[in-house]
Design an enzyme around this catalytic site. Structure first.
Site, PDB file in Angstrom:
ATOM      1  CE1 TYR A 160      22.369  20.695  39.363  1.00  0.00           C
ATOM      2  CE2 TYR A 160      20.025  20.495  38.931  1.00  0.00           C
ATOM      3  CZ  TYR A 160      21.330  20.187  38.605  1.00  0.00           C
ATOM      4  OH  TYR A 160      21.601  19.381  37.524  1.00  0.00           O
ATOM      5  CD  GLU A 194      22.765  30.303  37.602  1.00  0.00           C
ATOM      6  OE1 GLU A 194      21.624  30.525  37.148  1.00  0.00           O
ATOM      7  OE2 GLU A 194      23.300  29.175  37.556  1.00  0.00           O
TER       8      GLU A 194
END
Length: 253
Positions: free
Chosen positions: A175, A182
């Site tokens: 994660y 991102e």
């Protein structure tokens, strides 16, 4: 009379409880199995594509181009998950070991990935060769193979402990890795968005409306600050809940 009424009440209560515990119908189950099998296979295709491209090129640079089409297809297909949560067809309501899904958290996770896929990576060609793209694609790929496998085996009532353990353990690294990729990719896109005015609407226009995509991207990056910790610590809590009993049992043994 009161005893009869009490008995009727208990019977009614047990009927309601039984209905609540009852799983999805045959069609819903078949749909969920097919959906998760297809998504598992799709992300496996992406993983194999990355591996083969790496072997062919001898470098990890530019691997995005080798899996661009399947990535767009299967990541966009994840939008169906938001609909499943809203409609109540989520697996957590019917199968033990699967945590409840939040519409907000599921929506944020899915839509942020779809946004990265189309509104950033697809739209700003200059960032497609960035290492940060490979970073989040790799994190997504491993995460989704594990997650969809977990759902598939749960639906079939044959969930191997290894997959359950992987589902609630690998995210600890994957994660943050995905979010880092991102955010770096959005950051890399900012100069090109500002220079070209991509998706921006300037005044004057007949609608008397303006929109600055550059500023919007900055706000998107800021939104990760409150939302990502919620998703991450939600998974931490669920890990303790799902794996805690097994770990306690192993300690006793």
């Amino acid at each position: 009379m009161s005893a009869a009424a009490s008995g009727s009440s208990k019977a009614a209560h047990s009927d309601v409880a039984a209905k609540k515990k009852k799983g999805p119908g045959a069609l819903a189950t078949a749909y969920l199995v097919i959906y998760n099998v297809v998504m598992t296979a799709g992300w496996l295709v992406i993983a194999v594509g990355l591996f083969r491209a790496y072997l062919a090129r001898g470098s990890y640079h530019g691997l995005y181009y080798s899996i661009e089409k399947p990535l767009k297809f299967f990541q966009t297909g994840a939008i169906l998950e938001v609909r499943q949560v809203i409609k109540g067809v989520c697996l957590s309501s019917h199968f033990p070991g699967i945590v409840p899904s939040s519409v907000v958290l599921t929506g944020f996770q899915v839509m942020s990935r779809v946004f990265l896929t189309w509104a950033i990576t697809h739209s700003v060609k200059e960032v497609q060769s960035e290492d940060s793209v490979l970073l989040f694609v790799t994190a997504w790929t491993v995460t989704e193979i594990i997650r969809y496998s977990f759902y598939t085996f749960s639906l079939l009532n044959h969930l191997p402990y290894l997959i359950k353990w992987a589902r609630y353990t690998f995210f600890i690294v994957l994660y943050p890795m995905g979010v880092t990729g991102e955010l770096l990719t959005i950051y890399a896109a900012l100069p090109y968005v500002q220079k070209t005015g991509l998706y921006s609407i300037t005044l004057p226009n007949k609608y008397n409306f303006s929109f600055d995509y550059y500023t919007f991207l900055i706000l998107v990056m800021i939104s990760y600050i409150p939302l990502f910790p919620q998703l991450y610590f939600h998974m931490i809590r669920q890990r303790k809940k799902v794996l805690g009993h097994a770990e306690d049992y192993s300690k006793v043994e």
